[in-house]
Motif scaffolding. Structure first.
Motif, PDB file in Angstrom:
ATOM      1  N   GLN A  17     -18.403  29.657 -15.317  1.00 35.07           N
ATOM      2  CA  GLN A  17     -20.084  29.875 -15.221  1.00 35.07           C
ATOM      3  C   GLN A  17     -20.112  30.211 -13.701  1.00 35.07           C
ATOM      4  O   GLN A  17     -21.517  30.614 -13.296  1.00 35.07           O
ATOM      5  N   ALA A  18     -19.632  29.543 -12.701  1.00 42.61           N
ATOM      6  CA  ALA A  18     -19.418  29.598 -11.833  1.00 42.61           C
ATOM      7  C   ALA A  18     -19.360  31.581 -11.388  1.00 42.61           C
ATOM      8  O   ALA A  18     -20.291  31.346 -10.915  1.00 42.61           O
ATOM      9  N   ASP A  19     -18.410  31.943 -11.597  1.00 42.97           N
ATOM     10  CA  ASP A  19     -18.322  33.542 -11.643  1.00 42.97           C
ATOM     11  C   ASP A  19     -19.975  35.146 -12.314  1.00 42.97           C
ATOM     12  O   ASP A  19     -20.184  35.141 -11.425  1.00 42.97           O
ATOM     13  N   PHE A  20     -20.804  33.778 -12.891  1.00 38.59           N
ATOM     14  CA  PHE A  20     -21.323  34.621 -14.015  1.00 38.59           C
ATOM     15  C   PHE A  20     -22.256  34.549 -12.628  1.00 38.59           C
ATOM     16  O   PHE A  20     -23.560  35.325 -12.310  1.00 38.59           O
ATOM     17  N   VAL A  21     -22.858  33.634 -12.173  1.00 34.70           N
ATOM     18  CA  VAL A  21     -24.097  33.383 -10.992  1.00 34.70           C
ATOM     19  C   VAL A  21     -23.325  34.174 -10.111  1.00 34.70           C
ATOM     20  O   VAL A  21     -24.123  35.089  -9.231  1.00 34.70           O
ATOM     21  N   LEU A  22     -21.996  34.093  -9.431  1.00 33.88           N
ATOM     22  CA  LEU A  22     -21.888  34.319  -7.884  1.00 33.88           C
ATOM     23  C   LEU A  22     -22.114  36.968  -8.424  1.00 33.88           C
ATOM     24  O   LEU A  22     -22.348  37.177  -7.768  1.00 33.88           O
ATOM     25  N   ASP A  23     -21.187  37.204  -9.945  1.00 36.90           N
ATOM     26  CA  ASP A  23     -21.364  38.416 -10.371  1.00 36.90           C
ATOM     27  C   ASP A  23     -23.365  38.847 -10.451  1.00 36.90           C
ATOM     28  O   ASP A  23     -23.189  39.708 -10.140  1.00 36.90           O
TER      29      ASP A  23
ATOM     30  N   ARG B 172     -19.040  46.817 -20.638  1.00 37.82           N
ATOM     31  CA  ARG B 172     -17.643  45.564 -20.501  1.00 37.82           C
ATOM     32  C   ARG B 172     -18.357  44.559 -21.717  1.00 37.82           C
ATOM     33  O   ARG B 172     -16.998  43.868 -21.616  1.00 37.82           O
ATOM     34  N   ALA B 173     -18.760  43.356 -21.090  1.00 38.53           N
ATOM     35  CA  ALA B 173     -19.377  42.347 -20.793  1.00 38.53           C
ATOM     36  C   ALA B 173     -19.837  42.387 -22.526  1.00 38.53           C
ATOM     37  O   ALA B 173     -19.210  41.246 -23.202  1.00 38.53           O
ATOM     38  N   ALA B 174     -20.856  43.353 -23.026  1.00 34.33           N
ATOM     39  CA  ALA B 174     -20.888  42.887 -24.160  1.00 34.33           C
ATOM     40  C   ALA B 174     -20.286  43.554 -26.065  1.00 34.33           C
ATOM     41  O   ALA B 174     -19.862  43.210 -26.391  1.00 34.33           O
TER      42      ALA B 174
ATOM     43  N   PHE C 242     -25.673  33.908 -24.984  1.00 39.46           N
ATOM     44  CA  PHE C 242     -24.115  34.300 -24.046  1.00 39.46           C
ATOM     45  C   PHE C 242     -24.481  35.532 -23.269  1.00 39.46           C
ATOM     46  O   PHE C 242     -24.001  34.841 -21.612  1.00 39.46           O
ATOM     47  N   LEU C 243     -24.910  36.597 -24.319  1.00 37.59           N
ATOM     48  CA  LEU C 243     -24.676  37.534 -22.985  1.00 37.59           C
ATOM     49  C   LEU C 243     -26.036  37.610 -22.123  1.00 37.59           C
ATOM     50  O   LEU C 243     -25.714  38.173 -21.278  1.00 37.59           O
ATOM     51  N   ARG C 244     -26.954  37.166 -22.117  1.00 39.99           N
ATOM     52  CA  ARG C 244     -27.894  36.558 -21.744  1.00 39.99           C
ATOM     53  C   ARG C 244     -27.439  36.099 -20.423  1.00 39.99           C
ATOM     54  O   ARG C 244     -27.700  36.066 -19.642  1.00 39.99           O
ATOM     55  N   LEU C 245     -26.075  35.113 -19.918  1.00 43.82           N
ATOM     56  CA  LEU C 245     -25.801  35.069 -19.027  1.00 43.82           C
ATOM     57  C   LEU C 245     -24.785  35.651 -18.367  1.00 43.82           C
ATOM     58  O   LEU C 245     -24.571  35.087 -16.827  1.00 43.82           O
ATOM     59  N   VAL C 246     -24.118  36.809 -19.064  1.00 46.16           N
ATOM     60  CA  VAL C 246     -23.233  37.295 -18.918  1.00 46.16           C
ATOM     61  C   VAL C 246     -24.558  38.997 -18.150  1.00 46.16           C
ATOM     62  O   VAL C 246     -23.655  39.018 -16.917  1.00 46.16           O
ATOM     63  N   LEU C 247     -25.331  39.547 -18.563  1.00 47.57           N
ATOM     64  CA  LEU C 247     -25.248  40.555 -18.440  1.00 47.57           C
ATOM     65  C   LEU C 247     -26.391  40.476 -17.079  1.00 47.57           C
ATOM     66  O   LEU C 247     -26.882  39.702 -17.106  1.00 47.57           O
ATOM     67  N   VAL C 248     -26.488  41.287 -16.550  1.00 51.13           N
ATOM     68  CA  VAL C 248     -26.808  41.359 -14.712  1.00 51.13           C
ATOM     69  C   VAL C 248     -28.197  42.475 -15.277  1.00 51.13           C
ATOM     70  O   VAL C 248     -27.848  43.716 -15.614  1.00 51.13           O
TER      71      VAL C 248
END
Length: 332
Positions: free
Chosen positions: A161-167, A200-202, A214-220
């Motif tokens: 979760q912390a990585d998602f924020v920083l990404d 890649r994330a998808a 989950f994807l909404r947390l990952v995608l930018v």
């Protein structure tokens, strides 16, 4: 910052063309792969301007590459005189260091040895400021992301979760820096980079059976393909979103693997990286401007990756075929 004229890059463009002759070409890579051992392979790097490695070890290799990258940024930074243009490539080291510091603090351990040089902020100073919770020397986006990631990891115990924020913050800064540079070439590169990261994330999420939430947390944000469209599209149908884009071949390969238990992602990952390299190689047809400088910086990053793959593979005793399979497209 006002956009610099192409003629402002006349001198540095000519210099970059000379520097390109020392890049790790496909022919030099092959000689490293075919060398007798890792020590013999490392000697080829002398032709690329790297110092001799008296001892070929993972730590010695990383020190050599870090020194070379730091020297490159310092050298070209002075010559280019355009901080945003350089910071697009420096930014990722800051966010790597932020992830390291946030996780180390949560575990109560010192991981400063894992910090990388080459970013906008000196690692030692960043670590000191982080521990004092005083990052005023950093950008507001960076400050906010580090504080949020630190708080989130402390409350959830989930480093992902912390990585998602920083990404998300990293790509937000990339887009802002590219815009500030005034370079359309750089802006399009960042857009393509975001699309590649999201693709890649998808694919990985689909393989894990993760849903749209989950994807909404990952995608930018910031790519040509919207996160909303990606989140709403099943893994096997991803290719249609990238039709007519540089990532279409990668998306086709990824879609075929975007199911739980799909095959190895090696070829898919290579196609994503090769799409970025193909974009950068367009700069070789441009005589002067920011494009040759941007492409050279990218080529040097790709070179470092290739060196790690080859020498790391040689040290691990991998055969030539396996190493070749892992290598990406060369700039020249």
């Amino acid at each position: 910052m006002s956009k610099k004229k192409e003629t402002d890059f006349l001198s540095i463009s000519a210099r970059v063309r000379v520097m390109e002759t020392r890049l790790l070409t496909a022919e030099r890579m092959e000689r490293m792969i075919e060398a007798r051992d890792a020590s013999e392979a490392s000697k080829v790097l002398g032709e690329c301007g790297y110092p001799d490695l008296t001892e070929v070890t993972p730590s010695a290799l990383e020190d050599m590459l870090a020194d070379a990258q730091g020297a490159l940024f310092e050298d070209l930074g002075k010559a280019v005189g355009d901080p945003p243009l350089m910071d697009v490539f420096r930014c990722k080291y800051d966010y790597h260091n932020a992830k390291t510091l946030v996780k180390a603090a949560a575990l109560g351990i010192d991981q400063d040895r894992l910090l990388l040089r080459g970013g906008r902020y000196e690692p030692e100073k960043l670590a000191e400021d982080f521990r004092r919770e005083d990052l005023r020397a950093c950008t507001p986006v960076f400050q906010e992301a580090v504080a949020h990631a630190r708080e989130l990891l402390g409350s959830s115990g989930d480093p992902q979760q912390a990585d998602f924020v920083l990404d998300r913050a990293y790509y937000k800064e990339l887009a802002a820096l590219a815009k500030e540079s005034g370079s359309k070439f750089m802006q399009d590169y960042v857009t393509l980079s975001i699309d590649s990261a999201n693709l890649r994330a998808a694919v990985r999420s689909a393989r894990l059976g993760k849903g749209p939430d989950f994807l909404r947390l990952v995608l930018v944000e910031g790519g040509a393909v919207s996160p909303a469209d990606l989140a709403a599209t099943p893994g096997p149908d991803l290719a249609k979103l990238f039709h007519g884009t540089p990532l279409y071949a990668a998306a086709e390969a990824g879609a075929a693997l975007a199911v739980p238990g799909g095959g190895a992602l090696t070829d898919f990952e290579k196609l994503c990286d090769d799409a970025l390299m193909a974009y950068m190689t367009r700069a070789r047809m441009i005589p002067f401007g920011e494009q040759p400088v941007v492409a050279y910086l990218y080529a040097r990053e790709a070179e470092a990756t290739a060196i790690r793959i080859i020498l790391g593979g040689r040290m691990a005793g991998l055969d030539g075929a396996t190493i070749r399979q892992r290598l990406r497209r060369a700039y020249c």
